[in-house]
Design a protein around this motif. Structure first.
Motif: not given
Length: 460
Positions: A127-134, A342-347, A445-460
Motif C-alpha cells: 500500500a505504501i509503495k503504491a502511494l510512493v509510485l503515485e 502530499l500528492t494532491p497538494m503538490f499536483s 532531464v527528458e532522459r531522466q524522466i524516461g528512466v523514472i517512467r520505465r521504473f514506474l511501468e515495471q511496477r504496474k
C-alpha cells in the motif's frame, strides 16, 4: 470470565495487570490476518489428520462468519480477552462448540502473532509503495511541464548555479525511486512464514508448514523456531525505510515552505491545501508541509522504540515484543497519511515561473559559466576563477549583473573576452550546456524522466 491460560493460576489477575497486559485496543486491527492465518492452519490440521475434516470445515466456516460480522460492524471485540487472538478463539468456540477449542492445536500465540504481523506488514508495504509510485508520477508530470523553467540551484542556501524546476523535481524522483527499492527489499527479505515455530521449540505434531506457506502466499518458511517467534528485523527494516522516506518528503516540504514565502515566492499552494490565521487576515500557511516535517520525527521515534525494545531481549519470546505493534502501526499510518495529502497538494501547486527566472538573474549564478568561457579560450581554470571573482566584486560594488557589464569592462580584466561572452552567460545557454548525464539540460532531464517512467511501468 476465565482466561484461556488460567488453569495454572490460583488467583484472578489483578485488574491493573489486566489493563497493563491488554493489547486488544491496538492489535484488533490484525483481525483479518489472524483469521486468514487460522483458516490456513485449520486446513492444514485437517489435511494432516490432526483433527477431523468435519471439525476443520466447522472451524473455517465459523471463522468466515466472524470475519463477515467484524467487517459489517455486527460484532465487536471484548476487553475481557486481552488480545485479538483470544477474542477470535473465544467467539469461535461460543459459536461452534468444542471444534473451536481444537483450532489452537500445534501452535502458540507466539508464532500466531508473528504470522499475523508479517501478513499485515506485507500488505501495508504494498500500500505504501503504491502511494510512493503515485507521487513519483506527479513529480514526472511536473518535471515534463517545467523542462525549461529556469531557477537558481543552491548550495549553503546561497544561489549557486542555474538549474530548472524539472531538474529539481527529478532529484526528488530519484530519492523516491530508492525508497521504493528499499520497500521492495524489505518485502522480499521478510517473506518467511513463521507458523509452526510454536512457542519456541516447534511441535511434536506432524504439521505441514509448507502447505500453510503456500496457502498464505509466503516464499519460504522460517528456518529456526527460536528465530521464527522472536524475529522483528523486518519491523526495524520497514521503519528504517519509512524514516528515510519521511526524511525525503520532509526535505521537499521544507523547500515548499520556503518557496511559498514572499522572500522566494516560487510557488503558490492551492487554497484547498493551505490554512489561514485566526488573527492575521493576509496569511496563507503551508500547514500540510509543516505537519509532514513534524511527523517525520514520529516515525524516527518509532524506529528508535523498536531498536531500544529489541536490544536487550534474550531468546525467544518475551512480552516486550507486544510493544512492536504500536510503533509499526504508527510508522505505517503516519507515512500513508503524509503521502495521501502530499500528492494532491503538490499536483495542484502553481509554479511561478517568472519569479524563478527573476531570482535566477540575480546572485551571479552564471559566474561558473563565465569562468568556463575563459578556460575554453585557453586560460587556466584557477586564473579564470580569480578573474571572474574580481568581475563579481566590481558588479557587487556597482549593483550590476555580469550581463550589465560592457565588453570594454570585460576586456579590462582579460583580452580573452569577446562579444560571445553574452551568449555564454545567458541562463538558457548555461542550462542547455549542462547536458552531461545527470545535468539540468532539458534534453537530459527528458532522459531522466524516461528512466523514472520505465521504473514506474515495471511496477504496474
Amino acid at each position: 470470565m476465565a482466561k484461556l491460560w488460567a488453569a495454572r493460576f490460583g488467583k484472578e489477575t489483578d485488574s491493573t495487570v489486566n489493563d497493563f497486559n491488554s493489547s486488544i485496543s491496538f492489535d484488533s486491527r490484525l483481525y483479518k490476518e489472524d483469521i486468514t492465518g487460522s483458516m490456513a492452519h485449520a486446513a492444514m490440521l485437517g489435511k494432516q489428520g490432526i483433527i477431523e475434516n468435519g471439525e476443520t470445515e466447522k472451524i473455517i466456516e465459523g471463522l468466515k462468519g466472524i470475519l463477515s460480522d467484524l467487517e459489517s460492524g455486527k460484532l465487536q471485540f471484548s476487553e475481557e480477552y486481552e488480545d485479538v487472538h483470544m477474542n477470535i478463539e473465544q467467539i469461535l468456540t461460543e459459536r461452534i462448540g468444542d471444534a473451536g477449542k481444537r483450532l489452537h492445536t500445534a501452535r502458540s500465540r507466539n508464532d500466531q502473532v508473528a504470522l499475523d504481523l508479517r501478513l499485515y506488514v506485507k500488505k501495508e508495504i504494498l500500500a505504501i509503495k503504491a502511494l510512493v509510485l503515485e507521487f513519483m508520477e506527479a513529480l514526472c508530470a511536473s518535471a515534463e511541464e517545467n523542462l525549461e523553467t529556469v531557477m537558481p540551484g543552491y548550495t549553503h542556501l546561497q544561489r549557486a548555479q542555474p538549474v530548472t524546476f524539472g531538474h529539481y523535481m527529478m532529484a526528488y524522483a530519484n530519492m523516491m525511486k530508492r525508497d521504493v527499492v528499499r520497500l521492495e527489499n524489505c518485502l522480499e527479505g521478510m517473506d518467511d512464514m513463521p507458523l509452526g515455530s510454536g512457542a519456541l521449540a516447534s511441535t511434536t505434531y506432524p504439521i505441514d508448514r509448507d502447505f500453510v506457506r503456500q496457502q498464505l502466499g509466503f516464499s519460504r518458511v522460517t528456518d529456526n523456531s527460536l528465530d521464527g517467534v522472536s524475529d522483528r528485523d523486518y519491523c526495524i527494516e520497514l521503519t528504517s525505510a519509512l524514516s528515510i522516506l519521511m526524511m525525503h518528503i520532509s526535505r521537499l516540504s521544507e523547500e515548499i515552505i520556503a518557496w511559498c514565502s514572499w522572500e522566494f515566492k516560487f510557488v503558490e499552494l492551492d487554497d484547498a491545501f493551505s490554512t489561514g490565521s485566526s488573527i492575521m487576515p493576509q496569511k496563507k500557511n503551508p500547514d500540510v508541509c509543516e505537519l509532514i516535517r513534524g511527523k517525520t520525527g514520529r516515525v524516527y521515534g518509532d524506529l528508535m522504540t523498536l531498536l531500544t525494545m529489541l536490544k536487550g531481549i534474550p531468546l525467544a519470546y518475551n512480552k516486550d515484543l507486544q510493544e512492536d505493534k504500536e510503533a509499526v502501526f504508527d510508522a505505517i499510518d503516519t507515512a500513508k497519511q503524509c503521502l495521501k495529502v502530499l500528492t494532491p497538494m503538490f499536483s495542484t501547486m502553481e509554479i511561478l515561473k517568472d519569479n524563478m527566472k527573476k531570482a535566477a538573474l540575480k546572485g551571479f549564478i552564471n559566474a561558473t559559466d563565465c569562468a568556463d568561457y575563459l578556460t575554453k579560450k585557453g586560460m587556466p581554470f584557477r586564473d579564470a576563477y580569480r578573474t571572474v571573482g574580481q568581475l563579481v566584486a566590481q558588479c557587487v560594488k556597482e549593483d550590476k549583473s555580469l550581463a550589465d557589464l560592457t565588453l570594454e569592462e570585460y576586456k579590462e580584466y582579460s583580452e580573452h573576452f569577446d562579444a560571445d561572452i553574452y551568449r555564454a552567460i545567458d541562463l538558457g545557454t548555461c542550462v542547455a550546456g549542462r547536458c552531461v548525464t545527470g545535468g539540468p539540460a532539458p534534453s537530459e532531464v527528458e532522459r531522466q524522466i524516461g528512466v523514472i517512467r520505465r521504473f514506474l511501468e515495471q511496477r504496474k
